[in-house]
Design a protein around this motif. Sequence first.
Motif, PDB file in Angstrom:
ATOM      1  N   TRP A   1       0.830  -1.201   0.000  1.00  0.00           N
ATOM      2  CA  TRP A   1       0.000   0.000   0.000  1.00  0.00           C
ATOM      3  C   TRP A   1       0.874   1.264   0.000  1.00  0.00           C
ATOM      4  CZ3 TRP A   1      -4.416   1.713  -1.474  1.00  0.00           C
ATOM      5  CH2 TRP A   1      -4.791   3.007  -1.114  1.00  0.00           C
ATOM      6  N   LYS A   2       1.925   1.243   0.796  1.00  0.00           N
ATOM      7  CA  LYS A   2       2.835   2.414   0.851  1.00  0.00           C
ATOM      8  C   LYS A   2       3.426   2.684  -0.527  1.00  0.00           C
ATOM      9  CE  LYS A   2       4.338   2.244   5.583  1.00  0.00           C
ATOM     10  NZ  LYS A   2       5.229   1.383   6.334  1.00  0.00           N
ATOM     11  N   ARG A   3       3.838   1.617  -1.209  1.00  0.00           N
ATOM     12  CA  ARG A   3       4.419   1.798  -2.547  1.00  0.00           C
ATOM     13  C   ARG A   3       3.369   2.323  -3.519  1.00  0.00           C
ATOM     14  NH1 ARG A   3       6.901  -3.494  -1.230  1.00  0.00           N
ATOM     15  NH2 ARG A   3       5.221  -4.492  -2.410  1.00  0.00           N
ATOM     16  N   PHE A   4       2.142   1.829  -3.388  1.00  0.00           N
ATOM     17  CA  PHE A   4       1.078   2.280  -4.286  1.00  0.00           C
ATOM     18  C   PHE A   4       0.772   3.763  -4.043  1.00  0.00           C
ATOM     19  CE2 PHE A   4      -3.350   2.887  -5.564  1.00  0.00           C
ATOM     20  CZ  PHE A   4      -3.286   2.426  -6.870  1.00  0.00           C
ATOM     21  N   GLU A   5       0.729   4.144  -2.785  1.00  0.00           N
ATOM     22  CA  GLU A   5       0.473   5.551  -2.436  1.00  0.00           C
ATOM     23  C   GLU A   5       1.517   6.476  -3.043  1.00  0.00           C
ATOM     24  OE1 GLU A   5       0.283   5.704   1.860  1.00  0.00           O
ATOM     25  OE2 GLU A   5      -1.687   6.669   1.738  1.00  0.00           O
ATOM     26  N   ARG A   6       2.755   6.027  -3.004  1.00  0.00           N
ATOM     27  CA  ARG A   6       3.849   6.863  -3.555  1.00  0.00           C
ATOM     28  C   ARG A   6       3.729   6.969  -5.079  1.00  0.00           C
ATOM     29  NH1 ARG A   6       7.433   4.647   0.280  1.00  0.00           N
ATOM     30  NH2 ARG A   6       8.011   2.971  -1.149  1.00  0.00           N
ATOM     31  N   ALA A   7       3.361   5.891  -5.720  1.00  0.00           N
ATOM     32  CA  ALA A   7       3.306   5.880  -7.191  1.00  0.00           C
ATOM     33  C   ALA A   7       2.049   6.560  -7.728  1.00  0.00           C
ATOM     34  CB  ALA A   7       3.387   4.443  -7.700  1.00  0.00           C
ATOM     35  N   PHE A   8       0.938   6.439  -7.000  1.00  0.00           N
ATOM     36  CA  PHE A   8      -0.340   6.980  -7.494  1.00  0.00           C
ATOM     37  C   PHE A   8      -1.035   7.760  -6.369  1.00  0.00           C
ATOM     38  CE2 PHE A   8       0.494   3.105  -9.930  1.00  0.00           C
ATOM     39  CZ  PHE A   8       0.381   3.560 -11.237  1.00  0.00           C
ATOM     40  N   PRO A   9      -0.471   8.907  -5.995  1.00  0.00           N
ATOM     41  CA  PRO A   9      -1.020   9.625  -4.833  1.00  0.00           C
ATOM     42  C   PRO A   9      -2.491  10.016  -4.981  1.00  0.00           C
ATOM     43  CG  PRO A   9       0.714  10.914  -5.942  1.00  0.00           C
ATOM     44  CD  PRO A   9       0.711   9.564  -6.562  1.00  0.00           C
ATOM     45  N   LYS A  10      -2.887  10.455  -6.175  1.00  0.00           N
ATOM     46  CA  LYS A  10      -4.289  10.921  -6.325  1.00  0.00           C
ATOM     47  C   LYS A  10      -5.273   9.757  -6.220  1.00  0.00           C
ATOM     48  CE  LYS A  10      -3.758  15.071  -9.065  1.00  0.00           C
ATOM     49  NZ  LYS A  10      -3.571  15.467 -10.455  1.00  0.00           N
ATOM     50  N   ILE A  11      -4.959   8.686  -6.915  1.00  0.00           N
ATOM     51  CA  ILE A  11      -5.872   7.527  -6.895  1.00  0.00           C
ATOM     52  C   ILE A  11      -5.903   6.894  -5.506  1.00  0.00           C
ATOM     53  CG2 ILE A  11      -6.203   5.194  -7.848  1.00  0.00           C
ATOM     54  CD1 ILE A  11      -5.212   6.457 -10.533  1.00  0.00           C
ATOM     55  N   SER A  12      -4.771   6.869  -4.857  1.00  0.00           N
ATOM     56  CA  SER A  12      -4.759   6.219  -3.532  1.00  0.00           C
ATOM     57  C   SER A  12      -5.615   6.997  -2.527  1.00  0.00           C
ATOM     58  CB  SER A  12      -3.334   6.018  -3.027  1.00  0.00           C
ATOM     59  OG  SER A  12      -2.678   7.224  -2.937  1.00  0.00           O
ATOM     60  N   LYS A  13      -5.760   8.307  -2.739  1.00  0.00           N
ATOM     61  CA  LYS A  13      -6.648   9.076  -1.844  1.00  0.00           C
ATOM     62  C   LYS A  13      -8.079   8.562  -1.958  1.00  0.00           C
ATOM     63  CE  LYS A  13      -4.670  13.466  -0.819  1.00  0.00           C
ATOM     64  NZ  LYS A  13      -4.168  14.621  -1.493  1.00  0.00           N
ATOM     65  N   LYS A  14      -8.490   8.230  -3.193  1.00  0.00           N
ATOM     66  CA  LYS A  14      -9.859   7.735  -3.385  1.00  0.00           C
ATOM     67  C   LYS A  14      -9.996   6.300  -2.858  1.00  0.00           C
ATOM     68  CE  LYS A  14     -10.306   9.337  -7.921  1.00  0.00           C
ATOM     69  NZ  LYS A  14     -10.996   9.262  -9.212  1.00  0.00           N
ATOM     70  N   LEU A  15      -8.910   5.550  -2.976  1.00  0.00           N
ATOM     71  CA  LEU A  15      -8.997   4.133  -2.594  1.00  0.00           C
ATOM     72  C   LEU A  15      -8.828   3.886  -1.083  1.00  0.00           C
ATOM     73  CD1 LEU A  15      -7.054   2.246  -5.428  1.00  0.00           C
ATOM     74  CD2 LEU A  15      -9.491   2.146  -4.934  1.00  0.00           C
ATOM     75  N   LYS A  16      -8.126   4.798  -0.443  1.00  0.00           N
ATOM     76  CA  LYS A  16      -7.781   4.565   0.971  1.00  0.00           C
ATOM     77  C   LYS A  16      -9.001   4.253   1.849  1.00  0.00           C
ATOM     78  CE  LYS A  16      -4.576   6.212   4.378  1.00  0.00           C
ATOM     79  NZ  LYS A  16      -3.557   7.196   4.721  1.00  0.00           N
ATOM     80  N   PRO A  17     -10.046   5.112   1.822  1.00  0.00           N
ATOM     81  CA  PRO A  17     -11.203   4.767   2.679  1.00  0.00           C
ATOM     82  C   PRO A  17     -11.865   3.464   2.277  1.00  0.00           C
ATOM     83  CG  PRO A  17     -11.676   6.704   1.284  1.00  0.00           C
ATOM     84  CD  PRO A  17     -10.217   6.385   1.120  1.00  0.00           C
TER      85      PRO A  17
ATOM     86  N   ILE B   1      -8.655  -9.626   5.618  1.00  0.00           N
ATOM     87  CA  ILE B   1      -8.693 -11.089   5.623  1.00  0.00           C
ATOM     88  C   ILE B   1      -7.257 -11.577   5.713  1.00  0.00           C
ATOM     89  CG2 ILE B   1      -9.409 -13.167   4.365  1.00  0.00           C
ATOM     90  CD1 ILE B   1     -11.583 -11.445   3.004  1.00  0.00           C
ATOM     91  N   LYS B   2      -6.959 -12.291   6.801  1.00  0.00           N
ATOM     92  CA  LYS B   2      -5.569 -12.654   7.112  1.00  0.00           C
ATOM     93  C   LYS B   2      -4.738 -11.361   7.141  1.00  0.00           C
ATOM     94  CE  LYS B   2      -5.892 -17.113   7.619  1.00  0.00           C
ATOM     95  NZ  LYS B   2      -5.399 -17.877   8.741  1.00  0.00           N
ATOM     96  N   ASN B   3      -3.663 -11.283   6.318  1.00  0.00           N
ATOM     97  CA  ASN B   3      -2.849 -10.068   6.408  1.00  0.00           C
ATOM     98  C   ASN B   3      -3.142  -9.062   5.301  1.00  0.00           C
ATOM     99  OD1 ASN B   3      -1.443 -10.835   8.680  1.00  0.00           O
ATOM    100  ND2 ASN B   3      -0.057 -12.122   7.450  1.00  0.00           N
ATOM    101  N   ALA B   4      -4.239  -9.263   4.578  1.00  0.00           N
ATOM    102  CA  ALA B   4      -4.488  -8.391   3.426  1.00  0.00           C
ATOM    103  C   ALA B   4      -5.751  -7.555   3.627  1.00  0.00           C
ATOM    104  CB  ALA B   4      -4.610  -9.247   2.175  1.00  0.00           C
ATOM    105  N   PHE B   5      -5.684  -6.325   3.126  1.00  0.00           N
ATOM    106  CA  PHE B   5      -6.852  -5.443   3.169  1.00  0.00           C
ATOM    107  C   PHE B   5      -7.578  -5.565   1.837  1.00  0.00           C
ATOM    108  CE2 PHE B   5      -3.882  -3.775   6.221  1.00  0.00           C
ATOM    109  CZ  PHE B   5      -4.689  -3.461   7.300  1.00  0.00           C
TER     110      PHE B   5
END
Length: 285
Positions: free
Chosen positions: A209-225, A234-238
Amino acid sequence: MQVIRLFDPWKSPLCTCPKKFSFDPYTGCGHKCIYCYATSYIKNFYFPRRKKNLLKKFKKDLEKLPENSLISISNSSDPYQPLEKKYKEFRECLKILQNFNFKILIVTKSDLILRDIDLLKNLRCAVTITITTLKRKIAKKLEPKAPLPKKRLEALKILAKNKIPVGLRLDPIFPFLTENEVEEIVKEAKKAGVKHIVASTFKARADSWKRFERAFPKISKKLKPLYFEKGQKIKNAFYLPQKLRRNLMEKVFKICQKYKIGFATCREGFSNLKTSLSCDGSHLI
Ligand code: SF4
């Protein structure tokens, strides 16, 4: 056994894979995909290395496997990653496999696999190639060191022409980023001769997730919530919210039906969205 193991995807309750063995010729992977799951459980994953006495151990392990076993190569690191160009160790493994009669499922993102068509032709095998986007710019950010999607499509085509059964891993799909490309990818896969598609949504882990946030900051804002408030862990994955995942997988399912390609989902829990006999493509063998 030392280098071949029973496949156990973190005991995920959503895994629908058939019983199979798993073999990774290298530790770590140089394709450096930002969404890679294996980085969360293998140290220094992006700094791939060879395994000591690999060929000897591989041969020994093969001798212990039950007849007719299915071996999936690889579930953690790509057998055709950059190291393979130099060391050709996986090619040596394929040579060893010529003396056995196991079912081999190869999973890769590289057209380097074409180098080994001569050996693959003599095996009971199928190949699945991952394509997440057809856009060069997005691919360069998602999978910085992997061969471009165009080359992967070309590889699928050539393998199919050589009568090696091919599947496509449309995995992972990202809402707001790659979801609108699905139909185009399926259409191209059909043209290439793909018989089965397995799809899944991006399941975030802390580091990916951290890597995705760095690469796609705008999209990750929409996806984060969606991942961290409305989704499920589920287990270790969101995971994305179930309804959103179902809608997305249904969309891919319908597109695959339109193009008459077998379909399954990977670790999504939607067993009704399935027309293929296996999720991983092993039925193609
Ligand atoms: S090719 Fe697969 S194993 Fe290699 S970095 Fe990408 S996702 Fe990870």
